[in-house]
Design an enzyme around this catalytic site. Structure first.
Site, PDB file in Angstrom:
ATOM      1  N   HIS A 269      40.390  39.622  28.834  1.00  0.00           N
ATOM      2  CA  HIS A 269      40.400  38.167  29.086  1.00  0.00           C
ATOM      3  C   HIS A 269      41.273  37.889  30.295  1.00  0.00           C
ATOM      4  O   HIS A 269      42.319  38.504  30.465  1.00  0.00           O
ATOM      5  CB  HIS A 269      40.953  37.408  27.872  1.00  0.00           C
ATOM      6  CG  HIS A 269      40.538  35.979  27.855  1.00  0.00           C
ATOM      7  ND1 HIS A 269      41.161  35.031  28.611  1.00  0.00           N
ATOM      8  CD2 HIS A 269      39.526  35.355  27.211  1.00  0.00           C
ATOM      9  CE1 HIS A 269      40.571  33.866  28.408  1.00  0.00           C
ATOM     10  NE2 HIS A 269      39.577  34.026  27.573  1.00  0.00           N
ATOM     11  N   ASP A 320      34.605  36.626  21.549  1.00  0.00           N
ATOM     12  CA  ASP A 320      33.187  37.002  21.464  1.00  0.00           C
ATOM     13  C   ASP A 320      32.942  38.240  20.616  1.00  0.00           C
ATOM     14  O   ASP A 320      31.848  38.407  20.071  1.00  0.00           O
ATOM     15  CB  ASP A 320      32.620  37.224  22.875  1.00  0.00           C
ATOM     16  CG  ASP A 320      32.517  35.914  23.638  1.00  0.00           C
ATOM     17  OD1 ASP A 320      32.797  35.905  24.849  1.00  0.00           O
ATOM     18  OD2 ASP A 320      32.171  34.896  23.001  1.00  0.00           O
TER      19      ASP A 320
HETATM   20  C1  SDX Z   1      34.922  34.282  27.522  1.00  0.00           C
HETATM   21  O1  SDX Z   1      38.128  32.197  30.559  1.00  0.00           O
HETATM   22  C2  SDX Z   1      37.888  31.859  29.336  1.00  0.00           C
HETATM   23  O2  SDX Z   1      38.627  31.142  28.701  1.00  0.00           O
HETATM   24  C3  SDX Z   1      36.565  32.394  28.777  1.00  0.00           C
HETATM   25  C4  SDX Z   1      36.380  32.256  27.288  1.00  0.00           C
HETATM   26  C5  SDX Z   1      36.211  30.807  26.872  1.00  0.00           C
HETATM   27  O3  SDX Z   1      36.487  30.484  25.706  1.00  0.00           O
HETATM   28  O4  SDX Z   1      35.669  30.014  27.697  1.00  0.00           O
HETATM   29  O5  SDX Z   1      37.489  32.809  26.595  1.00  0.00           O
HETATM   30  C6  SDX Z   1      35.118  32.981  26.825  1.00  0.00           C
HETATM   31  O6  SDX Z   1      34.260  34.325  28.516  1.00  0.00           O
HETATM   32  C7  SDX Z   1      35.627  35.501  27.007  1.00  0.00           C
HETATM   33  C8  SDX Z   1      35.387  36.770  27.899  1.00  0.00           C
HETATM   34  C9  SDX Z   1      34.013  37.349  27.552  1.00  0.00           C
HETATM   35  N1  SDX Z   1      33.642  38.421  28.494  1.00  0.00           N
HETATM   36  C10 SDX Z   1      33.642  39.725  28.117  1.00  0.00           C
HETATM   37  O7  SDX Z   1      33.968  40.100  26.995  1.00  0.00           O
HETATM   38  C11 SDX Z   1      33.112  40.683  29.187  1.00  0.00           C
HETATM   39  C12 SDX Z   1      34.000  41.931  29.265  1.00  0.00           C
HETATM   40  N2  SDX Z   1      35.296  41.516  29.794  1.00  0.00           N
HETATM   41  C13 SDX Z   1      35.588  41.808  31.180  1.00  0.00           C
HETATM   42  O8  SDX Z   1      34.474  41.709  32.034  1.00  0.00           O
HETATM   43  C14 SDX Z   1      36.865  41.118  31.659  1.00  0.00           C
HETATM   44  O9  SDX Z   1      37.828  41.371  30.717  1.00  0.00           O
HETATM   45  C15 SDX Z   1      36.857  39.632  31.979  1.00  0.00           C
HETATM   46  C16 SDX Z   1      35.758  39.259  32.916  1.00  0.00           C
HETATM   47  C17 SDX Z   1      36.742  38.822  30.729  1.00  0.00           C
HETATM   48  C18 SDX Z   1      38.203  39.291  32.636  1.00  0.00           C
HETATM   49  O10 SDX Z   1      38.270  40.081  33.730  1.00  0.00           O
HETATM   50  P1  SDX Z   1      39.375  39.911  34.898  1.00  0.00           P
HETATM   51  O11 SDX Z   1      40.488  39.022  34.453  1.00  0.00           O
HETATM   52  O12 SDX Z   1      38.657  39.562  36.145  1.00  0.00           O
HETATM   53  O13 SDX Z   1      39.968  41.366  34.941  1.00  0.00           O
HETATM   54  P2  SDX Z   1      39.340  42.563  35.785  1.00  0.00           P
HETATM   55  O14 SDX Z   1      37.829  42.615  35.609  1.00  0.00           O
HETATM   56  O15 SDX Z   1      39.889  42.495  37.156  1.00  0.00           O
HETATM   57  O16 SDX Z   1      39.926  43.821  35.003  1.00  0.00           O
HETATM   58  C19 SDX Z   1      41.288  44.229  35.206  1.00  0.00           C
HETATM   59  C20 SDX Z   1      41.303  45.679  34.766  1.00  0.00           C
HETATM   60  C21 SDX Z   1      40.212  46.509  35.452  1.00  0.00           C
HETATM   61  O17 SDX Z   1      40.653  47.841  35.465  1.00  0.00           O
HETATM   62  P3  SDX Z   1      40.926  48.549  36.899  1.00  0.00           P
HETATM   63  O18 SDX Z   1      39.604  48.449  37.637  1.00  0.00           O
HETATM   64  O19 SDX Z   1      42.034  47.704  37.540  1.00  0.00           O
HETATM   65  O20 SDX Z   1      41.343  49.951  36.503  1.00  0.00           O
HETATM   66  O21 SDX Z   1      40.994  45.766  33.355  1.00  0.00           O
HETATM   67  C22 SDX Z   1      39.753  46.460  33.193  1.00  0.00           C
HETATM   68  C23 SDX Z   1      39.032  46.423  34.529  1.00  0.00           C
HETATM   69  O22 SDX Z   1      38.159  47.537  34.641  1.00  0.00           O
HETATM   70  N3  SDX Z   1      38.974  45.725  32.198  1.00  0.00           N
HETATM   71  C24 SDX Z   1      38.123  46.300  31.354  1.00  0.00           C
HETATM   72  C25 SDX Z   1      37.611  45.251  30.592  1.00  0.00           C
HETATM   73  N4  SDX Z   1      38.149  44.075  31.000  1.00  0.00           N
HETATM   74  C26 SDX Z   1      38.986  44.388  32.006  1.00  0.00           C
HETATM   75  N5  SDX Z   1      37.762  47.599  31.166  1.00  0.00           N
HETATM   76  C27 SDX Z   1      36.857  47.835  30.189  1.00  0.00           C
HETATM   77  N6  SDX Z   1      36.307  46.860  29.419  1.00  0.00           N
HETATM   78  C28 SDX Z   1      36.654  45.565  29.593  1.00  0.00           C
HETATM   79  N7  SDX Z   1      36.110  44.627  28.828  1.00  0.00           N
END
Ligand code: SDX
Length: 383
Positions: A269, A320
């Site tokens: 998140h 989720d």
């Molecule tokens: C919702 O914003 C809100 O409030 C949204 C929400 C709401 O109520 O409206 O809460 C609802 O959208 C919840 C989120 C649902 N999405 C997912 O579950 C999709 C999977 N999650 C990721 O795509 C990610 O965690 C995000 C998009 C939610 C947040 O990503 P960020 O803040 O942009 O972080 P990032 O992608 O830059 O990741 C930082 C690091 C990375 O590692 P490095 O490349 O630096 O080594 O963390 C890793 C990412 O690879 N990482 C994950 C991960 N989430 C982050 N690695 C594996 N699996 C994941 N889910």
């Protein structure tokens, strides 16, 4: 990001991460304490002791309703559950394989011109509050009857005695939903109702900040929520759990997924750097459901995935993830999970749109230009 960019442009943050884009009195996320409050009330209390209708009233009107105010609000919602036949005509025209998120986005586009306050200016606050009530009342009717239509069934009429959760569940199946199912659905709608400046809510605010109308903001919100990085994650998380299938396969699956640098749906998140407070509540509910239904495999798989993600990446489940297997255990089709998010979040989107318009300023950020400049025009015959 290269050091030069951040040195050169200290104000630039990819994805607006950490950027403050407004002031709001609607909800507060406390990442360190893993807490979420709507208008100052803990979301767990609202889910446990309140209802989605109380939550929608609290968000829109800024205070918890008295008993008579809540009764009045419920009557208003009941009177607004029906939608014009034109919405069903449009849904029937869509290809059968249309995703329900595209169906509900279409439904709201068709619904807008039928709103009695359609011609009112975007800044008419009282009209916007009336529209918000209609939008909250009708979202579940359109998702559920859209599901009936894609299955070749005729839409059903909402029952005035049904709350939002019952209305959706009854219209979807044609049967009176069990009390436990209604209770879980109602709690999930409260948990999903609002979450600050998330992508779809911010997109909604950008839309109405141009003095476009509330329905256009809702359509923007739906289009934005659809993506798997946002609301679409609950559907993707269930596909992942079904692919894993049994707890004994979970460890190998997650090891392989992380080895392949896969994003694990339902985890991580932008705001919560510890646990998503909503996931804490919904995980408890989903696991209790599993015991009740005699199918605890998803809760067991969840334990393995959560433990691995925390140990390896310090990443936790978001709302989720437990919502996915809670809905599955309730027998909800997986491609309706994100539309259920819409049924809940229209309260948050409408409230933010109303707040934006009460003290509006066009939202228009800058960008860093890194393209060519001052090139000499070359006539076509010389290119
Ligand atoms: C919702 O914003 C809100 O409030 C949204 C929400 C709401 O109520 O409206 O809460 C609802 O959208 C919840 C989120 C649902 N999405 C997912 O579950 C999709 C999977 N999650 C990721 O795509 C990610 O965690 C995000 C998009 C939610 C947040 O990503 P960020 O803040 O942009 O972080 P990032 O992608 O830059 O990741 C930082 C690091 C990375 O590692 P490095 O490349 O630096 O080594 O963390 C890793 C990412 O690879 N990482 C994950 C991960 N989430 C982050 N690695 C594996 N699996 C994941 N889910």
């Amino acid at each position: 990001m290269s050091a030069t960019i951040t040195e050169k442009y200290p104000n630039y943050s990819p994805g607006l991460e950490g950027v403050i884009a407004g002031i709001s009195t609607i909800s507060e996320i406390d990442s360190d304490r893993s807490s979420l409050q709507y208008r100052g009330y803990d979301v767990h209390d609202l889910a446990e002791y309140g209802s989605y209708e109380e939550t929608a009233y609290l968000l829109i009107h800024g205070k918890l309703p008295t008993k008579s105010e809540l009764d009045e609000f419920r009557k208003l919602l009941a009177a607004e559950r029906e939608v014009p036949e034109a919405v069903y005509t449009a849904l029937k025209a869509l290809p059968k394989e249309t995703h329900p998120m595209d169906a509900i986005r279409t439904a709201f586009s068709v619904l807008a011109p039928f709103d009695p306050d359609y011609e009112k200016p975007a800044t008419d606050d009282a009209a916007n509050v009336r529209k918000a009530v209609r939008i909250v009342a009708k979202a579940g009717t359109m998702v559920a009857n859209g599901h009936r239509i894609r299955n070749g069934l005729e839409p059903l009429k909402p029952k005035p005695e049904h709350n939002t959760a019952q209305n959706f569940l009854y219209l979807m199946t044609g049967e009176e939903p069990p009390a436990k199912t209604v209770q879980v659905m109602d709690a999930s709608l409260t948990l999903y109702a609002e979450h600050g400046f998330n992508a779809s809510t911010f997109a909604c605010r950008v839309t109405v900040a141009t003095l476009s109308d509330l329905y256009s903001g809702i359509v923007t919100g739906i289009g934005t929520l659809r993506g798997p990085l946002h609301g679409g994650a609950n559907e993707e998380a269930m596909k992942m759990l079904l692919e894993i299938d049994t707890p004994d396969k979970a460890q190998a699956w997650i090891d392989d997924a992380l080895e392949g640098k896969k994003k694990i749906m339902g985890f991580g998140h932008r705001e919560y750097k510890k646990r998503d407070s909503r996931a804490i509540y919904l995980t408890k509910v989903a696991k209790e459901l599993g015991v009740e239904k005699g199918d605890t495999r998803f809760g067991d798989i969840a334990d393995i995935l959560e433990k691995t993600m925390e140990e390896r990446k310090n990443i936790h489940p978001n709302v989720d993830f437990p919502a996915a297997y809670a809905y599955y255990l309730l027998g909800i089709p997986t491609d309706l999970y994100t539309p259920i998010f819409v049924i809940a979040r229209v309260a948050g989107w409408s409230t933010h749109a109303i707040e934006q318009l009460r003290n509006n300023r066009l939202i228009r950020p800058k960008c860093i230009y890194e393209g060519d400049a001052n090139l000499k025009y070359v006539p076509l015959e010389d290119r």
